[in-house]
Design an enzyme around this catalytic site. Sequence first.
Site, short mmCIF file in Angstrom:
data_model
loop_
_atom_site.label_atom_id
_atom_site.label_comp_id
_atom_site.label_asym_id
_atom_site.label_seq_id
_atom_site.Cartn_x
_atom_site.Cartn_y
_atom_site.Cartn_z
N GLN A 100 -81.09 2.14 -7.07
CA GLN A 100 -80.02 2.25 -6.07
C GLN A 100 -78.66 2.29 -7.05
O GLN A 100 -78.76 1.70 -7.99
CB GLN A 100 -79.90 1.09 -5.19
CG GLN A 100 -80.95 1.13 -3.99
CD GLN A 100 -80.46 2.15 -2.77
OE1 GLN A 100 -80.23 3.24 -3.29
NE2 GLN A 100 -80.64 1.69 -1.43
N SER A 101 -77.46 2.87 -6.66
CA SER A 101 -76.66 3.06 -7.59
C SER A 101 -75.89 1.92 -7.90
O SER A 101 -74.95 1.82 -8.67
CB SER A 101 -75.84 4.15 -7.07
OG SER A 101 -76.29 5.49 -7.08
N SER A 102 -75.73 0.87 -6.79
CA SER A 102 -75.00 -0.37 -6.99
C SER A 102 -75.65 -1.49 -6.40
O SER A 102 -76.47 -1.36 -5.32
CB SER A 102 -73.48 -0.16 -6.68
OG SER A 102 -73.48 0.21 -4.96
#
Length: 270
Positions: free
Chosen positions: A27-29
């Site tokens: 997941q990006s963040s």
Amino acid sequence: MLAIPSSSDERLTAVRRSKFAYVYVRQSSINQVRHHQESTELQYSLVDRAVRLGWPPDRVVVIDEDLGKSGNGKVERGGFQRLIAEIGLGNAGLVVSLDASRLARNNRDWHQLLELCSLFDVIIADGERLYDPCAYHDRLLLGPSGIMSEAELHQIRIRLHQGERQKAARGELRIPLPGGLTYNRSGQIVFNPDEEVQARLRLIFDKFRSFRPRDALCVTCARMTCAYRCGRFAGRRPMSWCGETPPSPMSIIFCTTRPMPAHMSTAGAE
């Protein structure tokens, strides 16, 4: 929804199945990890997809060290580097990811992965189908997938910046404020209502006028050893210099060189 593959696919050879299947989860963040849990669970469910493709459960490895890390190439991803290393060592027969954007958001990492998979005879699977990087037509599909993933990230940034500019044009954009400042109910920037915070902030600027070099100011504030408490980001996530601990030099420099607190100290915000 994940497609149900056929385990009789000619690309699912015994040689490939004798190696490990690696499920890459990202997941990006941290915010996405906390609030988009359905997406994370969907990625973990790819383990079942690898099992349906013919890999024993004990030979399916989940790589999830990159949860909360962007794939734009500017952040070091230990999980992705581990995946690349396993492919290069000849341990991988299958790489599974929800889509190309999970594996990489930049062409450098994406094409490095494709080249290694092609060299070491590793197939790639997403939520819909299988791809063999050695096959011409599959490679034609994989190449643009990486390009679109990077382009999509660029489009997301453009939309975010356009939204910020529109808010700014309406006077509704709220940016994170330096310590000691906050927004009131009408949206104006004011000093923190805490009188102690106001007193300490004014004290810093009084000393700043007397000791113009920043180094001298830091030494003076360190000798004061006084408590300094201030709010951050409109009252959330309080930042403090507690008890008898003096403020750090970086805190002093940040406070006196940012235009906003400096302007308000001279304008006399109410």
